[in-house]
Design a protein around this motif. Structure first.
Motif, PDB file in Angstrom:
ATOM      1  N   ARG A 231       0.829  -1.205   0.000  1.00 25.21           N
ATOM      2  CA  ARG A 231       0.000   0.000   0.000  1.00 25.21           C
ATOM      3  C   ARG A 231       0.868   1.260   0.000  1.00 25.21           C
ATOM      4  O   ARG A 231       0.590   2.221  -0.711  1.00 25.21           O
ATOM      5  CB  ARG A 231      -0.926  -0.009   1.209  1.00 25.21           C
ATOM      6  CG  ARG A 231      -1.834   1.212   1.328  1.00 25.21           C
ATOM      7  CD  ARG A 231      -2.793   1.379   0.153  1.00 25.21           C
ATOM      8  NE  ARG A 231      -3.731   0.294   0.041  1.00 25.21           N
ATOM      9  CZ  ARG A 231      -4.939   0.255   0.578  1.00 25.21           C
ATOM     10  NH1 ARG A 231      -5.376   1.287   1.276  1.00 25.21           N
ATOM     11  NH2 ARG A 231      -5.699  -0.794   0.422  1.00 25.21           N
ATOM     12  N   LEU A 232       1.928   1.256   0.791  1.00 28.50           N
ATOM     13  CA  LEU A 232       2.812   2.420   0.827  1.00 28.50           C
ATOM     14  C   LEU A 232       3.519   2.614  -0.521  1.00 28.50           C
ATOM     15  O   LEU A 232       3.664   3.754  -0.985  1.00 28.50           O
ATOM     16  CB  LEU A 232       3.821   2.301   1.967  1.00 28.50           C
ATOM     17  CG  LEU A 232       3.236   2.444   3.378  1.00 28.50           C
ATOM     18  CD1 LEU A 232       4.273   2.067   4.429  1.00 28.50           C
ATOM     19  CD2 LEU A 232       2.715   3.853   3.600  1.00 28.50           C
ATOM     20  N   THR A 233       3.917   1.527  -1.145  1.00 27.15           N
ATOM     21  CA  THR A 233       4.529   1.625  -2.474  1.00 27.15           C
ATOM     22  C   THR A 233       3.542   2.183  -3.467  1.00 27.15           C
ATOM     23  O   THR A 233       3.903   3.007  -4.321  1.00 27.15           O
ATOM     24  CB  THR A 233       5.045   0.238  -2.928  1.00 27.15           C
ATOM     25  OG1 THR A 233       6.025  -0.224  -1.966  1.00 27.15           O
ATOM     26  CG2 THR A 233       5.682   0.308  -4.299  1.00 27.15           C
ATOM     27  N   ALA A 234       2.296   1.790  -3.360  1.00 25.86           N
ATOM     28  CA  ALA A 234       1.251   2.294  -4.281  1.00 25.86           C
ATOM     29  C   ALA A 234       1.055   3.801  -4.137  1.00 25.86           C
ATOM     30  O   ALA A 234       0.737   4.479  -5.122  1.00 25.86           O
ATOM     31  CB  ALA A 234      -0.065   1.568  -4.040  1.00 25.86           C
ATOM     32  N   LEU A 235       1.279   4.337  -2.950  1.00 33.39           N
ATOM     33  CA  LEU A 235       1.178   5.780  -2.759  1.00 33.39           C
ATOM     34  C   LEU A 235       2.238   6.539  -3.566  1.00 33.39           C
ATOM     35  O   LEU A 235       2.033   7.690  -3.930  1.00 33.39           O
ATOM     36  CB  LEU A 235       1.320   6.148  -1.284  1.00 33.39           C
ATOM     37  CG  LEU A 235       0.172   5.816  -0.373  1.00 33.39           C
ATOM     38  CD1 LEU A 235       0.549   6.130   1.088  1.00 33.39           C
ATOM     39  CD2 LEU A 235      -1.079   6.586  -0.773  1.00 33.39           C
ATOM     40  N   LEU A 236       3.332   5.863  -3.812  1.00 34.42           N
ATOM     41  CA  LEU A 236       4.417   6.515  -4.541  1.00 34.42           C
ATOM     42  C   LEU A 236       4.193   6.458  -6.040  1.00 34.42           C
ATOM     43  O   LEU A 236       4.809   7.107  -6.817  1.00 34.42           O
ATOM     44  CB  LEU A 236       5.765   5.871  -4.189  1.00 34.42           C
ATOM     45  CG  LEU A 236       6.133   5.973  -2.685  1.00 34.42           C
ATOM     46  CD1 LEU A 236       7.385   5.159  -2.404  1.00 34.42           C
ATOM     47  CD2 LEU A 236       6.346   7.426  -2.300  1.00 34.42           C
TER      48      LEU A 236
END
Length: 160
Positions: free
Chosen positions: A155-160
């Motif tokens: 999920r955090l990677t998707a924010l990037l």
């Protein structure tokens, strides 16, 4: 420094004395004093070593923007238990001078290459989320399962 960190983990900051560190390390107190003239010098050196360790983890990440590598380094540190060392070392000093290297590193880690990020605000959110994960994992390393860590990382990677 390994002996001092182990002592902090096992017995807490009250047990951190130069005599106890020397005994645990299997060296004379004089030998320890040759390298670290005071307990404060030892704590500062441990903090500096932690910073170097995390910088190396970031550099070892295979690809991506600084924030992607920062996230990868954070997840590696969580999975390997390296973050526990942060809690014991930074918690061992009531002297803010000794933690100056940590404050300087945090400033650098949270401003590094933000202009190179496609979305600088999202990058800041991810870096701050990493700090939250650090804090939680350093105090309760078993709180998140591997599946939960993978979901958070995705999920955090998707924010990037």
């Amino acid at each position: 420094m390994d002996a001092a960190e182990g002592l902090l983990c096992d017995q807490g900051s009250d047990a951190l004395t130069l005599a106890a560190v020397a005994e645990r390390a299997g060296v004379s107190k004089g030998g320890l004093l040759y390298h670290f003239s005071t307990k404060d010098a030892l704590i500062k050196a441990m903090a500096e070593r932690l910073i170097t360790d995390f910088d190396e983890l970031v550099a070892e990440q295979p690809h991506g923007t600084y924030t992607r590598r920062y996230l990868g380094a954070t997840m590696t540190a969580i999975r390997t238990g390296r973050l526990r060392r942060w809690a014991v070392v930074t918690g061992s000093s009531g002297n803010m001078f000794l933690l100056a290297p940590v404050r300087e590193a945090m400033k650098r880690w949270h401003t590094e290459a933000l202009d190179d990020e496609p979305d600088p605000v999202a990058a800041q959110i991810v870096r701050l989320a990493c700090e939250g994960l650090w804090d939680v994992a350093s105090h309760d390393p078993d709180l998140h399962s591997e599946a939960e860590l993978q979901a958070l990382e995705k999920r955090l990677t998707a924010l990037l």
